[in-house]
Design an enzyme around this catalytic site. Sequence first.
Site, short mmCIF file in Angstrom:
data_model
loop_
_atom_site.label_atom_id
_atom_site.label_comp_id
_atom_site.label_asym_id
_atom_site.label_seq_id
_atom_site.Cartn_x
_atom_site.Cartn_y
_atom_site.Cartn_z
CG HIS A 250 -1.78 -1.09 1.46
ND1 HIS A 250 -1.67 -1.98 2.50
CD2 HIS A 250 -2.87 -1.50 0.75
CE1 HIS A 250 -2.63 -2.87 2.44
NE2 HIS A 250 -3.37 -2.61 1.38
CD GLN B 205 -13.55 -5.34 -1.69
OE1 GLN B 205 -13.78 -4.17 -2.01
NE2 GLN B 205 -12.32 -5.84 -1.79
P1 AMP Z 1 -6.30 -3.89 -0.32
O1 AMP Z 1 -6.15 -3.05 0.90
O2 AMP Z 1 -5.84 -5.30 -0.15
O3 AMP Z 1 -7.67 -3.76 -0.95
O4 AMP Z 1 -5.30 -3.28 -1.39
C1 AMP Z 1 -5.33 -1.92 -1.73
C2 AMP Z 1 -4.43 -1.70 -2.93
O5 AMP Z 1 -3.10 -2.10 -2.60
C3 AMP Z 1 -4.84 -2.53 -4.15
O6 AMP Z 1 -4.67 -1.76 -5.32
C4 AMP Z 1 -3.87 -3.68 -4.11
O7 AMP Z 1 -3.63 -4.26 -5.38
C5 AMP Z 1 -2.63 -3.00 -3.57
N1 AMP Z 1 -1.74 -3.99 -2.98
C6 AMP Z 1 -2.03 -4.91 -2.03
N2 AMP Z 1 -0.97 -5.70 -1.77
C7 AMP Z 1 0.03 -5.27 -2.59
C8 AMP Z 1 1.38 -5.67 -2.81
N3 AMP Z 1 1.93 -6.69 -2.16
N4 AMP Z 1 2.11 -5.00 -3.73
C9 AMP Z 1 1.56 -3.96 -4.42
N5 AMP Z 1 0.30 -3.53 -4.26
C10 AMP Z 1 -0.47 -4.17 -3.36
#
Ligand code: AMP
Length: 286
Positions: A37, A61
């Site tokens: 993030h 979701q």
């Molecule tokens: P989330 O909080 O899991 O919904 O993720 C929020 C954003 O962070 C989304 O665009 C994810 O694809 C991105 N994200 C989550 N994990 C990673 C990671 N390991 N590397 C890069 N981006 C990430």
Amino acid sequence: MLRFATVAELRAFLKQARSRRQSVGLVPTMGALHEGHLSLMRTAAAENDIVVATIFVNPTQFGPNEDFATYPRKLEEDACLAAEAGVTALFHPPVEEIYRPGNATWVEVTGSLTENLCGRTRPGHFRGVTTVVSRLFNIVQPDRAYFGQKDAQQVQVLKRMTQDLCFDIELRVLPIVRESDGLAMSSRNAYLSAAERQAALVLSRSLAEARCLVAAGERDTQAIVAAVTAFIQSEPLAVIDYVELVHPDDLMPRERLADAGLLALAVRIGKTRLIDNILLEVAACS
Ligand code: AMP
């Protein structure tokens, strides 16, 4: 860093920013922030005058038997990390602020983009994602929005939605951030026991195996999927949800790998469902 919990307050702030002609970057998250993030936030801070990051565990979701109730929530820690990463405004609305009483509007991308991969085992998941992200796009009206390649299918679905709904927003997609041993960072990694954390390495290692196969000349997608499947099955704590090798744009399977393929996995390690993926580029591998 400013903090907002209501749409009205955030909008008032953004109205001022826009009157100063400041560019706005949006980073939507569900919180429990990690380096994945933070890489999005830092890049957004480098590319925009203002960064709005959102922390919203989006109920729509999650499926009925999924981890909405137990999903890690760490707002105060997250606020410190976001501020350090250069976020200007943190938006952390309660559920009723995004889903008003009587809500009856959904945004859904139909077809193969949402039916394959995670769409098969998480029905309704992408409808929840596109519904919440379209609302965030409308509320913030950013110039750019930042997403991680970690959720490769989500990226394709959101690109489609952005085009179809004529959002004037540039989608920026950043690489997967991994732990030093290869495990893709995820808020859900916190669920893993020590033994499960070790077992979870099978995901990234199986992707590395696939890259080696392609480098050695393998182009038959079924053979690659079979080899990756066997590799993951050699880990006793792993249960495969799916292993698929698809075209990176339409997410449809192909018999042979032409120029590039997206190898995507979802694997359960104990009760924790993890995803990972790799873009297999033939030119880069040969
Ligand atoms: P989330 O909080 O899991 O919904 O993720 C929020 C954003 O962070 C989304 O665009 C994810 O694809 C991105 N994200 C989550 N994990 C990673 C990671 N390991 N590397 C890069 N981006 C990430």
